[in-house]
Scaffold this active site. Sequence first.
Site, PDB file in Angstrom:
ATOM      1  N   CYS A 131       0.955  -1.109   0.006  1.00 23.22           N
ATOM      2  CA  CYS A 131       0.104  -0.032   0.054  1.00 23.22           C
ATOM      3  C   CYS A 131       1.046   1.226   0.081  1.00 23.22           C
ATOM      4  CB  CYS A 131      -0.928  -0.123   1.220  1.00 23.22           C
ATOM      5  SG  CYS A 131      -1.922  -1.511   1.197  1.00 23.22           S
ATOM      6  N   ARG A 187       1.736   1.393  -5.837  1.00 24.21           N
ATOM      7  CA  ARG A 187       1.834   0.502  -4.908  1.00 24.21           C
ATOM      8  C   ARG A 187       0.452  -0.190  -4.445  1.00 24.21           C
ATOM      9  NH1 ARG A 187       6.526   1.578  -2.069  1.00 24.21           N
ATOM     10  NH2 ARG A 187       5.688   0.155  -0.419  1.00 24.21           N
ATOM     11  N   TRP A 195      -3.830  -1.699  -1.453  1.00 21.97           N
ATOM     12  CA  TRP A 195      -3.931  -3.113  -2.037  1.00 21.97           C
ATOM     13  C   TRP A 195      -4.291  -4.007  -1.096  1.00 21.97           C
ATOM     14  CZ3 TRP A 195      -1.718  -8.096  -1.961  1.00 21.97           C
ATOM     15  CH2 TRP A 195      -1.622  -8.663  -3.046  1.00 21.97           C
ATOM     16  N   ASN A 229       0.471   0.375   6.015  1.00 18.63           N
ATOM     17  CA  ASN A 229       1.276  -0.749   5.048  1.00 18.63           C
ATOM     18  C   ASN A 229       1.470  -1.746   5.708  1.00 18.63           C
ATOM     19  OD1 ASN A 229       2.166  -1.612   2.798  1.00 18.63           O
ATOM     20  ND2 ASN A 229       4.020  -0.296   2.774  1.00 18.63           N
ATOM     21  N   GLY A 230       1.336  -3.006   5.351  1.00 25.58           N
ATOM     22  CA  GLY A 230       1.789  -4.166   6.084  1.00 25.58           C
ATOM     23  C   GLY A 230       0.738  -5.315   6.296  1.00 25.58           C
ATOM     24  N   GLU A 240      11.030 -13.829 -18.953  1.00 16.64           N
ATOM     25  CA  GLU A 240      10.818 -12.398 -18.513  1.00 16.64           C
ATOM     26  C   GLU A 240       9.886 -11.865 -19.975  1.00 16.64           C
ATOM     27  OE1 GLU A 240      10.966 -10.716 -16.502  1.00 16.64           O
ATOM     28  OE2 GLU A 240      10.730  -8.660 -17.191  1.00 16.64           O
ATOM     29  N   LYS A 266       6.076 -10.320 -18.860  1.00 17.41           N
ATOM     30  CA  LYS A 266       5.707  -9.052 -19.436  1.00 17.41           C
ATOM     31  C   LYS A 266       4.659  -8.991 -20.130  1.00 17.41           C
ATOM     32  CE  LYS A 266       7.633  -7.162 -17.408  1.00 17.41           C
ATOM     33  NZ  LYS A 266       8.671  -7.459 -16.405  1.00 17.41           N
ATOM     34  N   GLU A 324       1.649  -9.908 -17.829  1.00 10.39           N
ATOM     35  CA  GLU A 324       1.307  -8.897 -16.674  1.00 10.39           C
ATOM     36  C   GLU A 324       0.436  -7.749 -17.176  1.00 10.39           C
ATOM     37  OE1 GLU A 324       4.165  -7.750 -13.949  1.00 10.39           O
ATOM     38  OE2 GLU A 324       5.774  -7.607 -15.418  1.00 10.39           O
ATOM     39  N   HIS A 365       7.577 -32.487 -25.491  1.00 12.01           N
ATOM     40  CA  HIS A 365       7.129 -33.620 -24.087  1.00 12.01           C
ATOM     41  C   HIS A 365       5.840 -33.227 -23.747  1.00 12.01           C
ATOM     42  CE1 HIS A 365      11.105 -35.685 -24.337  1.00 12.01           C
ATOM     43  NE2 HIS A 365      11.561 -34.195 -24.293  1.00 12.01           N
ATOM     44  N   LYS A 393       3.256  -2.702  -7.249  1.00 12.17           N
ATOM     45  CA  LYS A 393       4.793  -2.693  -7.543  1.00 12.17           C
ATOM     46  C   LYS A 393       5.825  -3.363  -6.533  1.00 12.17           C
ATOM     47  CE  LYS A 393       8.383  -0.974  -9.834  1.00 12.17           C
ATOM     48  NZ  LYS A 393       8.494  -1.721 -11.250  1.00 12.17           N
TER      49      LYS A 393
HETATM   50  O1  M6R Z   1      11.167  -5.144  -6.247  1.00 15.09           O
HETATM   51  P1  M6R Z   1      11.671  -6.488  -6.644  1.00 15.09           P
HETATM   52  O2  M6R Z   1      12.448  -6.427  -7.987  1.00 15.09           O
HETATM   53  O3  M6R Z   1      11.902  -7.302  -5.673  1.00 15.09           O
HETATM   54  O4  M6R Z   1      10.121  -7.184  -7.161  1.00 15.09           O
HETATM   55  C1  M6R Z   1      10.161  -8.433  -7.453  1.00 15.09           C
HETATM   56  C2  M6R Z   1       9.034  -9.027  -8.453  1.00 15.09           C
HETATM   57  O5  M6R Z   1       7.661  -8.481  -7.456  1.00 15.09           O
HETATM   58  C3  M6R Z   1       8.736  -8.103  -9.706  1.00 15.09           C
HETATM   59  O6  M6R Z   1       9.888  -8.186 -10.422  1.00 15.09           O
HETATM   60  C4  M6R Z   1       7.437  -8.477 -10.281  1.00 15.09           C
HETATM   61  O7  M6R Z   1       7.602  -9.608 -10.952  1.00 15.09           O
HETATM   62  C5  M6R Z   1       7.253  -7.436 -11.586  1.00 15.09           C
HETATM   63  N1  M6R Z   1       5.543  -7.294 -11.372  1.00 15.09           N
HETATM   64  C6  M6R Z   1       7.590  -7.998 -12.874  1.00 15.09           C
HETATM   65  O8  M6R Z   1       7.413  -6.966 -13.937  1.00 15.09           O
END
Ligand code: M6R
Length: 591
Positions: A2, A27, A75, A99-100, A467, A471, A474, A490, A586
Amino acid sequence: MCGIIGYIGKKNPIEFLIDGLKKLEYRGYDSSGIAIKDENSVQLIKSTGRIKNLENKINNTKVLDGNIGIAHTRWATHGMPTVANAHPHKVSKVTLVHNGIIENAEELKAKLMEEGQIFKSDTDTEVACAVINKYYTGNPISAITKATNILRGSYAFGIIFDDQDKLYAVRKDSPLIVGIGNYENYIASDIAAIINYTNKYMLLNDNEVIELSNDNIKIYKDNKEIKKEVSTANISAEEADKGDYKHFMLKEIMEEPLVLARTLNKYINDMSKIYDISGYKEIHIVACGSAMYAGLIGKNLIEEKANIKCFVECASEYRYEKVVYDRKTLVILVSQSGETADTIAAMRKAKENDIDTLAIVNVKTSTIAREADNVIFIEAGPEIAVATTKAYLLQVAILSLIALRAAYKKGLEQKYTEILTEAKELPVKLQKVLNDHDKFLKIAQDIYKNHDVFYIGRGVDYAMCLEGSLKLKEVSYTHSDAYQAGELKHGTISLIEKDTPVFAIISDDKIKNKTESNVIEVASRGAKVFTITNDINIKDHYFKYVVPKIDYYFQPILIVPPLQLVGYYVGDLKGLDIDKPRNLAKSVTVE
Ligand code: M6R
């Protein structure tokens, strides 16, 4: 997860709070709220959905003319994203944002209910608020300190009391900084939220209680006043701004040559800043999401070039599994935010076992940056889009430099100086790739209506596929999967039908012809194959893009950005909220 922001000063804080919330919206963004305090009372305004809904509500409300305020963008963890569950929460004289996660909230709630407390929400935050209220008899520092001895879990709180003309805050395992302004002071989850107002800030350690007035900041640990250093942030307001770009994600991809140059200059000119891993027998790279995929590229390079056994582990597994540390081991934590809860836990596990830790981090004020034994910063600047792009790329760049330095130290790399010289050309070569953005837009136009997309590659190419696939998923909500090219037959090849898009990544000379055979297998079943390669001689089956060639250590840095752009454009063509994809946040500060 958050976002928290708070103000005390001489002005009405609404504008500051809304501006800060917008900067923190990455966030979490399922609901938001503010509390404003004047001399006599505290007013709460809350809304579900995006910050603009809250802004509309505020515009239609007679807001108190106070000069203390706290605000929150949520969040959801405990309870649905409703107005009742949105922050701030108020119990008697105590109002707070959080937050937490309070892990013992249920147990505490049951006790408080027995004592007659009535709860209006499903949140753990209201429980924390009630705990502070229970201990509040006129001394905020003492009440907050007592509460922190009882609350378990992670928290960053911004707190106001009906009968105090100050703003209070405390944190444990969740980010929160104090900003120092001119006759006004702030709290925020992230420096980017207040950088338009100040670049002076203080970092807080766990359970230090902060008391802010407009011209003074006091910090208490166990009820005793302590002193703190003031730091200066070196990010600019423009870096945290979208400028003329449609989305932060696009801006951040287009910034890659710049941040790459900044990071490479810092380290290539002084490779002693790159931690020397050559003395370790085993490396564990521990991270989540894209940071873990960057780690997989690192693993390939470290094993291949420096001949050190390297494992890559997802932090949420690593923290709970039995890890046998029976050789001289280094744990490398990779994290953009430096606040990912599982990665923090993995770091602490290694430290408890007396294992050396090295962190590759972007946010300098973060928990991982502060607690790891050694840190290499990636200099990406603020990354606002939820989907990481430039930070991922720099994580890969640092891991490449780590592998290169170790290989050199072990006498396994004779071309060290030439490779470093060649690395300096990377930003220009990357710019050339990004200048071809129209080609990646065309790919997106070709595939955006497809429901399934596949990515295939071997070795380091497979790591890039993971990766690229993440991308796309998401930001465009398109189902996609990444496969080791040899594994496809397989099982998964049964999903390939006419016009199924398959991205083939082919850069590693050792296994190029093997991946090419796998490409023929899918092409002959009707797949549209989009090949991204560094080799002009690779056969084009439907579409081929050739990136400039560069030494093996750095090739991924030129191959992944086209995949990032394809993901971006597909999301944009589908009209999605690219910078804030549904359900995501994030920085994942909860397990
Ligand atoms: O802040 P961090 O690099 O530790 O975050 C790790 C993952 O949460 C982050 O890379 C996540 O997978 C992203 N949404 C990818 O775009």
